[in-house]
Design an enzyme around this catalytic site. Structure first.
Site, PDB file in Angstrom:
ATOM      1  N   SER A 193      -7.095  14.443  10.199  1.00  9.50           N
ATOM      2  CA  SER A 193      -7.382  13.023   9.219  1.00  9.50           C
ATOM      3  C   SER A 193      -7.526  14.023   7.495  1.00  9.50           C
ATOM      4  O   SER A 193      -7.488  13.713   6.853  1.00  9.50           O
ATOM      5  CB  SER A 193      -8.751  12.858   9.040  1.00  9.50           C
TER       6      SER A 193
ATOM      7  N   ASN B 201     -20.869  16.493  11.446  1.00 11.23           N
ATOM      8  CA  ASN B 201     -21.443  15.283  11.180  1.00 11.23           C
ATOM      9  C   ASN B 201     -22.537  15.295  10.370  1.00 11.23           C
ATOM     10  O   ASN B 201     -22.272  14.780   8.736  1.00 11.23           O
ATOM     11  CB  ASN B 201     -22.192  14.664  12.516  1.00 11.23           C
TER      12      ASN B 201
ATOM     13  N   THR C 245     -13.167 -25.755 -19.279  1.00 10.28           N
ATOM     14  CA  THR C 245     -13.093 -26.337 -17.870  1.00 10.28           C
ATOM     15  C   THR C 245     -12.675 -26.909 -17.178  1.00 10.28           C
ATOM     16  O   THR C 245     -12.657 -27.452 -18.240  1.00 10.28           O
ATOM     17  CB  THR C 245     -15.094 -27.278 -17.959  1.00 10.28           C
ATOM     18  N   HIS C 246     -13.028 -26.852 -15.537  1.00 12.25           N
ATOM     19  CA  HIS C 246     -11.370 -27.175 -14.867  1.00 12.25           C
ATOM     20  C   HIS C 246      -9.932 -27.146 -15.486  1.00 12.25           C
ATOM     21  O   HIS C 246      -9.108 -27.872 -15.403  1.00 12.25           O
ATOM     22  CB  HIS C 246     -11.629 -28.674 -15.107  1.00 12.25           C
TER      23      HIS C 246
ATOM     24  N   SER D 162      13.117  -8.983 -18.855  1.00 10.42           N
ATOM     25  CA  SER D 162      14.049  -9.391 -17.404  1.00 10.42           C
ATOM     26  C   SER D 162      15.537  -9.440 -17.129  1.00 10.42           C
ATOM     27  O   SER D 162      15.813  -9.057 -18.780  1.00 10.42           O
ATOM     28  CB  SER D 162      13.792 -11.311 -17.405  1.00 10.42           C
TER      29      SER D 162
ATOM     30  N   LYS E 101      13.070 -13.035 -22.226  1.00  7.83           N
ATOM     31  CA  LYS E 101      11.020 -13.302 -21.492  1.00  7.83           C
ATOM     32  C   LYS E 101      10.807 -11.836 -21.992  1.00  7.83           C
ATOM     33  O   LYS E 101      11.259 -11.197 -22.330  1.00  7.83           O
ATOM     34  CB  LYS E 101      11.730 -12.970 -19.851  1.00  7.83           C
TER      35      LYS E 101
ATOM     36  N   ASN F 280       7.246  -9.854 -20.111  1.00  4.10           N
ATOM     37  CA  ASN F 280       6.802 -10.869 -18.718  1.00  4.10           C
ATOM     38  C   ASN F 280       5.689  -9.652 -18.293  1.00  4.10           C
ATOM     39  O   ASN F 280       5.791  -8.462 -19.226  1.00  4.10           O
ATOM     40  CB  ASN F 280       7.086  -9.978 -17.708  1.00  4.10           C
TER      41      ASN F 280
ATOM     42  N   GLU G 240      -0.616  -8.711 -14.045  1.00  6.76           N
ATOM     43  CA  GLU G 240       0.486  -9.578 -12.533  1.00  6.76           C
ATOM     44  C   GLU G 240      -0.721  -8.250 -12.221  1.00  6.76           C
ATOM     45  O   GLU G 240      -0.902  -8.653 -10.363  1.00  6.76           O
ATOM     46  CB  GLU G 240       1.708  -9.736 -13.035  1.00  6.76           C
TER      47      GLU G 240
ATOM     48  N   TYR H 117     -23.385   9.288  15.123  1.00  4.22           N
ATOM     49  CA  TYR H 117     -22.122   9.655  14.584  1.00  4.22           C
ATOM     50  C   TYR H 117     -20.964   9.250  15.791  1.00  4.22           C
ATOM     51  O   TYR H 117     -21.235   8.949  16.812  1.00  4.22           O
ATOM     52  CB  TYR H 117     -21.683  10.867  13.749  1.00  4.22           C
TER      53      TYR H 117
ATOM     54  N   GLN I 146     -14.661   8.130  10.523  1.00  2.00           N
ATOM     55  CA  GLN I 146     -13.636   9.521  10.067  1.00  2.00           C
ATOM     56  C   GLN I 146     -12.414   7.842   9.448  1.00  2.00           C
ATOM     57  O   GLN I 146     -11.945   8.254   8.325  1.00  2.00           O
ATOM     58  CB  GLN I 146     -12.664   9.672  10.744  1.00  2.00           C
TER      59      GLN I 146
ATOM     60  N   LYS J 158     -12.532   7.143   4.790  1.00  3.39           N
ATOM     61  CA  LYS J 158     -12.129   7.636   3.529  1.00  3.39           C
ATOM     62  C   LYS J 158     -11.841   6.796   3.116  1.00  3.39           C
ATOM     63  O   LYS J 158     -11.570   6.647   1.540  1.00  3.39           O
ATOM     64  CB  LYS J 158     -11.886   9.127   3.817  1.00  3.39           C
TER      65      LYS J 158
END
Ligand code: ARG
Length: 467
Positions: free
Chosen positions: A31, A118, A163-164, A285, A291, A293, A298, A325, A330, A333
């Site tokens: 690890s 542990n 709404t909607h 773009s 454009k 963007n 996003e 344990y 492990q 993390k």
């Protein structure tokens, strides 16, 4: 290569092993690739443990001082990038101890007295997450401040409320941003709760059952800034709900960020035109010169998926594990580290975008009046002034809306005579209720969008966020 590699028995637990691990075993077991991020916490835990062993007379002063000096040397190597990593040493705990042994010789072997990896790893991880939660709190505060500043600057700017995703009733831009302030304040509270619950010290639980040495768990807990030692040794080494709780709150926060990001994407579309994003948070773009963007928004929207993925991964890994344990743990993390990195990035990007975005007053106001968005206000006026039952008022209003549509007029632009043809008791006073500005002004109920309410909400939030 799956051949056991002889002559390479792990020095730390190899007493009863005749052969070394297969190469692939070493790879799946190691690890260090990610838990090297726990190095500072591991050193802090080791120092606290060593000091306690000394104070309790479990270590002799010369041994303890050699260990502490050696830990300083290890720390210097880590900080200057000279600390060598090797998968054969599995994890950060064994790396530190093995290097300590190279540096100071036999006394290094006494550091692990009355301790196990542990309780060590559980302690390190809690320390790490505590710091991550403090950083998260600062990042959230910065975003909240950016939202508040924008809300204050545009407290009374009209925009459509949806709404909607259909134009519903006008709200102010300030009110809309303040809704996010509420969400992110709750996220902050969740992070604070999580921090409070995780701040207990597993150290001294040893492998799982406690230890026969006369240790002082309160001293180590205090030295590491924990509120108290954990009460049950089995729980101390096997509890990972603190990590899960963090991933859950990270996922919820990510969902909030994603909703705001989506709104920014919509608002910045020329079809809405409600905000203009700065050059700093947009890309062009390669083929369409017009454009702009909203890539940052996003990406924030998309990255929330990783947070939920991390939560799912850890939840599934923990479900059904017997006490205490298991090596499955492990796997706790990486999702947590990744979530912390993702949140730091997304919160900074969002704070920057919010601070930079330029609301477009005209476009928002125009859209706020679309679709007879103040029809509810006509119905409310009929109830309040003429004592019509709301259902009847709704019906009268529906006829007025139909008429306005036939005429191609806004509701408030219909001549009084035509409104009276539908309901004779309507007077000229009705026009004080119609139109976007009137609709906003009148929404004075607690938590409503009237600009005076929005300003109060902003002032109250500012007071809450004051240090
Ligand atoms: N690298 C391990 C982990 O992160 C440390 C604990 C190992 N304990 C053990 N009994 N093998 O969980």
């Amino acid at each position: 290569m799956s051949e056991p590699e002889q002559n390479d028995v792990n020095a730390l637990w190899g007493g009863r092993f005749a052969g070394g691990p297969a190469a692939i075993m070493r790879r799946i077991n190691a690890s260090i690739g990610f838990d090297r991020r726990l190095s500072r916490q591991d050193l802090a835990g080791s120092r606290a443990h060593c000091n306690m062993l000394l104070a309790q007379g479990i270590l002799k002063p010369a041994e303890a001082h050699a260990i502490l000096k050696g830990l300083d040397a290890v720390e210097a190597e880590i900080e200057t990038g000279r600390f060598a990593l090797d998968e054969a040493r599995e994890d950060i705990h064994m790396h530190v101890e093995a290097r300590l042994a190279e540096l100071i010789g036999p006394p290094a072997g006494r550091l692990h007295t009355a301790r196990s990896r542990n309780d060590q790893v559980a302690t390190d991880f809690r320390l790490w997450l505590r710091e991550a939660l403090d950083a998260l709190d600062r990042d959230l505060l910065a975003l909240l401040r950016a939202l508040l500043a924008k809300a204050e600057a545009h407290a009374d700017w009209a925009m459509p409320g949806f709404t909607h995703l259909q134009v519903a009733q006008p709200v102010t831009f300030g009110h809309h941003l303040m809704a996010y302030v509420e969400m992110f304040e709750r996220d902050r509270a969740r992070a604070r709760d999580c921090r409070g619950r995780l701040n207990e010290c597993p150290l001294g639980a040893a492998a799982l059952a406690g230890t026969s040495y006369p240790i002082d768990r309160r001293a180590t807990a205090r030295a590491l800034g924990f509120d108290r030692p954990m009460r049950n040794s089995l729980d101390a080494v096997s509890a990972r709900d603190f990590a899960l709780e963090y991933l859950a709150l990270a996922s919820i926060l990510g969902m909030h960020l994603s909703r705001l990001a989506e709104e920014i994407v919509l608002w910045a579309s020329p079809l809405f035109g409600f905000v203009r994003l700065s050059d700093a948070f947009t890309t062009g773009s390669s083929i369409m010169p017009q454009k702009r963007n909203p890539d940052a928004a996003e990406l924030v929207r998309a990255k929330s998926g990783r947070l939920l993925g991390g939560f799912n991964a850890l939840f599934a890994a923990l479900k059904g594990l017997p006490l205490a344990y298991s090596k499955d743990m492990q796997e706790d993390k990486e999702p947590v580290f990744e979530a912390a990195d993702t949140l730091a990035l997304c919160l900074a990007a969002m704070a920057g975008m919010v601070a930079d975005l330029l609301p477009q007053r005209e476009a928002m106001a125009r859209a706020a009046g679309l679709g007879h968005a103040t029809a509810t206000d006509l119905a409310d006026w009929l109830v309040q002034q003429l004592d019509l039952p709301f259902r009847e008022a709704h019906h009268v209003t529906g006829r007025a809306v139909r008429l306005a549509e036939q005429r191609g007029l806004a509701l408030e632009a219909l001549p009084l005579a035509e409104l009276q043809a539908i309901e004779p008791r309507i007077t000229a006073a009705v026009f004080e209720a119609l139109g976007v500005t009137n609709a906003l002004r009148r929404r004075t109920s607690e938590g409503g969008t009237a600009p005076e309410r929005v300003r109060q909400a902003i002032a109250a939030a500012k007071a809450r966020l004051r240090p």
